[in-house]
Design a protein around this motif. Structure first.
Motif, short mmCIF file in Angstrom:
data_model
loop_
_atom_site.label_atom_id
_atom_site.label_comp_id
_atom_site.label_asym_id
_atom_site.label_seq_id
_atom_site.Cartn_x
_atom_site.Cartn_y
_atom_site.Cartn_z
N SER A 218 0.84 -1.20 0.00
CA SER A 218 0.00 0.00 0.00
C SER A 218 0.87 1.25 0.00
O SER A 218 1.11 1.86 1.03
N LYS A 219 1.34 1.61 -1.21
CA LYS A 219 2.26 2.76 -1.32
C LYS A 219 1.44 4.06 -1.34
O LYS A 219 0.39 4.12 -1.96
N ARG A 220 1.95 5.07 -0.64
CA ARG A 220 1.16 6.30 -0.52
C ARG A 220 2.05 7.55 -0.63
O ARG A 220 3.18 7.54 -0.14
N LEU A 221 1.50 8.57 -1.26
CA LEU A 221 2.15 9.88 -1.27
C LEU A 221 1.16 10.86 -0.63
O LEU A 221 0.05 11.05 -1.13
N ILE A 222 1.59 11.44 0.48
CA ILE A 222 0.68 12.27 1.27
C ILE A 222 1.22 13.70 1.36
O ILE A 222 2.41 13.91 1.63
N ILE A 223 0.33 14.67 1.12
CA ILE A 223 0.74 16.07 1.21
C ILE A 223 -0.18 16.75 2.22
O ILE A 223 -1.41 16.66 2.11
N VAL A 224 0.41 17.43 3.20
CA VAL A 224 -0.41 18.04 4.25
C VAL A 224 -1.04 19.34 3.72
O VAL A 224 -0.35 20.26 3.30
N GLY A 225 -2.36 19.38 3.72
CA GLY A 225 -3.10 20.56 3.29
C GLY A 225 -3.58 21.33 4.50
O GLY A 225 -3.07 21.13 5.61
#
Ligand code: LMG
Ligand code: NDP
Ligand code: PMR
Length: 399
Positions: A218-225
Motif C-alpha cells: 500500500s504505497k502512498r504519497l501524502i501532502i499536508v493541506g
C-alpha cells in the motif's frame, strides 16, 4: 556547530565517492555525542550542505563527481526494491510539530522505519531522542526544501541508501504572517510557495520512480493541506483569503523582480502566500492522482489534521497571537488538536488499511473519526491543478 560539521567535509567527499558511507567514521563523536552508524552518512550530507554555503562551486564539482561515479544501470536499479519487514516512510520536516509527532507514532507502531528529512540535523536528532524514538527506527537525512539543489542531493542520497520508498509524507512548511517584505529560496522563489509547494513538488516527482520500484502493498504519497486554504470554510474566510488568480505571478517565477512574488500577481502578503501554498499542495495531490494513480496503484492523499495551535508554525507571529491562539482554538472554535493527536491522524493516513482511497482530502470529526472532506472550488479545480503542475514543472526543471 555548522562550521565544525563542515570540517568533516573532506572525509565525507571521499566516502561518498567510494560508496562506503560511514565506514571510516565508525567511532566518531560530535560534541561528545556518539553518532549511530545509520546517521553518519546523513550528517555527512548535512556537512556537504553547510559547505555549499561557503563554497557553492566546490559542491557542484562534488555533486558532479558523485553522479558520475554512481552506477546508472545495475541489476539492483532495475529490480523492484524489496520491503523486508518494516515499511520505509520519508517525512519532511520531522524535526518538530506534526512531522515529529507522526514519526513518533509510526516508530511506536513497530511497523515503520522513518527517514526524517530535515534541514537541521542536530535539531532532528535531539527531537527524535526527546520523544523517545528508538534509534533503529529512524534515520535522519538532510533536506532543505528551500533549495532545489538540496532536494536533488537528498534524492541522490536516498537512492544510494538502497532502501525502498514505500510512503512519502510532504509535511514541512514555513509561515511568515508578519513579514513585510518577501524572502526567497536559493533559486529565487518567494519562500513560502518555494518551500511548501515547489520544493515538495520537485521532491515528489523525483521520488515517484523510487516508489514505483517498491513492492510494498500500500504505497502512498501524502501532502499536508489545510482548512485555511479552503474558502468553503469559516477559517478559510479569515482575511487574507487564498486565491491563485490567473497564476501570472507563478508563471513569472515569483522572484519579486520582473514578476510579483505572489502567485496571483498581487503585492506580497506572507499569510496569503502560505494559504496559497496549501492550495497548491492540495491541487498537486489531485493532479498526481489523475496522472499516476491508475498506472502505479499509489494512493495520493491530502489532509487537514486539525488546528495544532502550539507548533513552531506560528514562531514568526506576534507574541500576543501566540498567547491567545491556543485558548481561542480550544475554547471558542473548538478546532484545536494536540500535536500527539494530530500525529496519530497523519500516521493513520500513512498506515491505516482503511485509508487507501486515492485522491482524497481527509479530515476528522470531533470524535476523531476520519471522513472524506470537500475541498473549496479553487482547491478542487482540475484545470487549475493542471496549470499549476505544468508551470511548476517548468520552474523546477529549468534550474
Ligand atoms: C491577518 O489578520 C493579519 O493581517 C495578517 O498579517 C496575518 O497574520 C493573518 O491569517 C493570518 O491575519 C486577520 C485578522 C482577522 O486577525 C485577527 O484575527 C484579529 C483578531 C483580533 C481580535 C482581537 C480581540 C482580542 C480579544 C481578546 C480576547 C481573548 C480571548 C482568548 C480566548 C480565551 C478563552 C477562554 O480579521 C478578521 O477577519 C476580522 C475578525 C473579526 C473578529 C471576530 C471575532 C471572533 C471572536 C474571537 C475572539 C477571540 C480572539 C482571539 C484572537 C486569537 C487570534 C486569532
Ligand atoms: P512546525 O513549524 O512545527 O513544523 C514544520 C517543519 O517544517 C519543521 O520541522 C521545519 O524545520 C520544517 N521546515 C521548514 N522549512 C524547511 C525547509 N526549508 N526544509 C526542510 N524542512 C523545513 O509546524 P507544523 O507541525 O504545524 O506544520 C506541519 C505541517 O502541518 C505543515 O505542512 C502545515 O502547513 C500543516 N498544518 C499545520 C496546522 C497547524 O495548525 N499547525 C494546521 C494545518 C496544517 P525546523 O524544525 O528546522 O524549523
Ligand atoms: Mg483561524 C472554526 C473556526 C476556525 C478554525 C478551525 C481555524 C483554524 N480558525 C478558525 C476561526 C478563526 N480564525 C476566526 C473566527 C478568526 C478571527 C478571529 C481566526 C483567525 C486566525 C488567524 C489570525 N486563524 C488563524 C490565524 C492564523 O494566523 C492562522 C493561519 O491562518 O495560518 C495560516 C490561523 C489558523 N486558523 C485555523 C488554523 C488551522 C490555522 C493555522 C493555519 C494553517 O496551518 O492553515
Amino acid at each position: 556547530m555548522a562550521l565544525q560539521a563542515a570540517a568533516l567535509l573532506p572525509s565525507a567527499v571521499s566516502i561518498h565517492k567510494e560508496g562506503k558511507s560511514g565506514a571510516s567514521l565508525k567511532d566518531s563523536t560530535l560534541f561528545g555525542v556518539s553518532l549511530s552508524d545509520h546517521v553518519k552518512a546523513d550528517l555527512l550530507s548535512s556537512a556537504l550542505k553547510t559547505k555549499r554555503e561557503f563554497s557553492s562551486r566546490k559542491l557542484s564539482s562534488v555533486r558532479v563527481q558523485a553522479v558520475v561515479t554512481a552506477p546508472t544501470f545495475t541489476p539492483s536499479t532495475v529490480q523492484r526494491k524489496k520491503t523486508l519487514g518494516k515499511g520505509t516512510v520519508v517525512i519532511t520536516g520531522a524535526s518538530s510539530g506534526l512531522g515529529l509527532a507522526t514519526a513518533k507514532a509510526l516508530a511506536e507502531s513497530g511497523k515503520w522505519h522513518i527517514i526524517m528529512a530535515c534541514r537541521d540535523f542536530l535539531k532532528a536528532e535531539k527531537a527524535a531522542k526527546s520523544v523517545g524514538m528508538a534509534k533503529e527506527n529512524y534515520t535522519i537525512m538532510h533536506l532543505d526544501l528551500a533549495s532545489l539543489e538540496s532536494v536533488r542531493q537528498f534524492v541522490d542520497n536516498f537512492k544510494r541508501s538502497g532502501r525502498p520508498l514505500d510512503v512519502l509524507v510532504c509535511n514541512a512548511a514555513v509561515y511568515q504572517p508578519t513579514a513585510r517584505e518577501p524572502s526567497f529560496t536559493a533559486e529565487g522563489f518567494e519562500l513560502s510557495v518555494g518551500t511548501n509547494h515547489l520544493g515538495h513538488f520537485l521532491l515528489s516527482r523525483l521520488l515517484l520512480d523510487e516508489m514505483k520500484q517498491s513492492d510494498y502493498p500500500s504505497k502512498r504519497l501524502i501532502i499536508v493541506g489545510s482548512i485555511t486554504g479552503n474558502t468553503n470554510t469559516l477559517a478559510g474566510n479569515v482575511p487574507p483569503k487564498a486565491n491563485l488568480g490567473d497564476l501570472r505571478g507563478l508563471q513569472g517565477g515569483l522572484n519579486g523582480l520582473n514578476s510579483s512574488p505572489m502567485i496571483d500577481g498581487a503585492d506580497f502578503d506572507g499569510a496569503k502566500a502560505y494559504k496559497d501554498s496549501k492550495v497548491c499542495n492540495m491541487l498537486t495531490m489531485q493532479e498526481f492522482h489523475r496522472r499516476y494513480h491508475e498506472d502505479t496503484g499509489i494512493t495520493f492523499a491530502s489532509l487537514y489534521p486539525g488546528c495544532i495551535a502550539t507548533t513552531g508554525l506560528f514562531r514568526e507571529h506576534i507574541p500576543l497571537f501566540r498567547l491567545l491562539f491556543p485558548p481561542f482554538q480550544k475554547f471558542i472554535t473548538k478546532g484545536y488538536v494536540s500535536e500527539e493527536e494530530a500525529g496519530k491522524r497523519l500516521a493513520q493516513v500513512v498506515s491505516d488499511p482503511s485509508l487507501t482511497k486515492s485522491g482524497v482530502y481527509w479530515s476528522w470529526n470531533k470524535a476523531s473519526a476520519s471522513f472524506e472532506n470537500q475541498l473549496s472550488q479553487e482547491a478542487s479545480d482540475a484545470d487549475k491543478a493542471r496549470k499549476v503542475w505544468e508551470i511548476s514543472e517548468k520552474l523546477v526543471d529549468s534550474l
